[in-house]
Design a protein around this motif. Structure first.
Motif, short mmCIF file in Angstrom:
data_model
loop_
_atom_site.label_atom_id
_atom_site.label_comp_id
_atom_site.label_asym_id
_atom_site.label_seq_id
_atom_site.Cartn_x
_atom_site.Cartn_y
_atom_site.Cartn_z
N PHE A 30 0.84 -1.20 0.00
CA PHE A 30 0.00 0.00 0.00
C PHE A 30 0.87 1.25 0.00
N ALA A 31 1.88 1.28 0.87
CA ALA A 31 2.78 2.45 0.94
C ALA A 31 3.51 2.64 -0.39
N GLU A 32 3.88 1.54 -1.01
CA GLU A 32 4.57 1.61 -2.30
C GLU A 32 3.64 2.17 -3.38
N ASP A 33 2.39 1.71 -3.39
CA ASP A 33 1.42 2.23 -4.36
C ASP A 33 1.14 3.71 -4.14
N GLU A 34 1.05 4.10 -2.87
CA GLU A 34 0.84 5.51 -2.57
C GLU A 34 2.02 6.35 -3.06
N ALA A 35 3.24 5.84 -2.91
CA ALA A 35 4.42 6.56 -3.38
C ALA A 35 4.35 6.77 -4.90
N LYS A 36 3.91 5.76 -5.62
CA LYS A 36 3.76 5.90 -7.07
C LYS A 36 2.73 6.98 -7.40
N PHE A 37 1.63 6.97 -6.66
CA PHE A 37 0.59 7.98 -6.85
C PHE A 37 1.14 9.37 -6.54
N PHE A 38 1.89 9.50 -5.45
CA PHE A 38 2.45 10.79 -5.07
C PHE A 38 3.41 11.30 -6.14
N HIS A 39 4.20 10.40 -6.70
CA HIS A 39 5.10 10.80 -7.80
C HIS A 39 4.29 11.32 -8.98
N THR A 40 3.19 10.68 -9.28
CA THR A 40 2.33 11.13 -10.38
C THR A 40 1.77 12.51 -10.09
N VAL A 41 1.32 12.73 -8.86
CA VAL A 41 0.78 14.04 -8.49
C VAL A 41 1.86 15.11 -8.66
N ILE A 42 3.05 14.83 -8.17
CA ILE A 42 4.15 15.80 -8.28
C ILE A 42 4.51 16.05 -9.74
N ASP A 43 4.68 14.98 -10.48
CA ASP A 43 5.13 15.12 -11.88
C ASP A 43 4.07 15.74 -12.78
N LYS A 44 2.81 15.45 -12.50
CA LYS A 44 1.75 15.88 -13.40
C LYS A 44 1.12 17.22 -12.99
N TYR A 45 1.01 17.46 -11.69
CA TYR A 45 0.24 18.61 -11.25
C TYR A 45 1.05 19.70 -10.53
N ILE A 46 2.22 19.35 -10.04
CA ILE A 46 3.01 20.34 -9.30
C ILE A 46 4.32 20.53 -10.04
#
Length: 142
Positions: A30-46
């Protein structure tokens, strides 16, 4: 006959430890999946060109994310080693079991809980940063 009863109880308790430890692997995934999601948020939206003064917050979030990723790797290895140690004890309760078994279990329990707390904290900080960036962008067009 009393020894068999004790051995059976020990076997059940070791199985409980094993089952709890197997659940850690789900928590780590779960923590690993969340990290992937966080990377997407950073790369795509921030993106760096639109964060307007939020550089320190972005850097802080990225550092938290990298620390969590290292913790995930280390925990996965530690849990795998713990499970490898625990597995033969379940079927052969005649082996010596020391206090380190419980100490290791307790330490891993604490580390998993800390990891999940860190994931929740990072999610809150990252979403707050994303909202700030979005508000800044919206104000530029008003």
């Amino acid at each position: 006959m009393n020894i068999t009863s004790t051995d059976t109880q020990l076997e059940y308790e070791l199985q409980d430890l094993y089952i709890a430890s197997k659940h850690w692997l789900s928590d780590i995934a779960f923590a690993e999946d969340e990290a992937k999601f966080f990377h997407t948020v950073i790369d795509k939206y921030i993106k760096p060109d639109i964060i307007n003064g939020h550089d320190a917050k972005l850097h802080h979030c990225k550092m938290m994310l990298y620390q969590q990723q290292f913790e995930v790797i280390d925990l996965r290895n530690n849990v795998a080693a713990y499970l490898a140690f625990l597995t033969p004890l379940i079927s052969d309760t005649s082996k010596k079991i020391g206090i380190e078994l419980i100490e290791t279990h307790s330490m891993l329990t604490d580390r998993i809980a800390a990891l999940l707390d860190a994931v929740r904290l990072l999610k809150a900080e990252l979403f707050a940063l994303a909202e700030d960036v979005i508000d800044n962008e919206r104000n530029l067009f008003i």
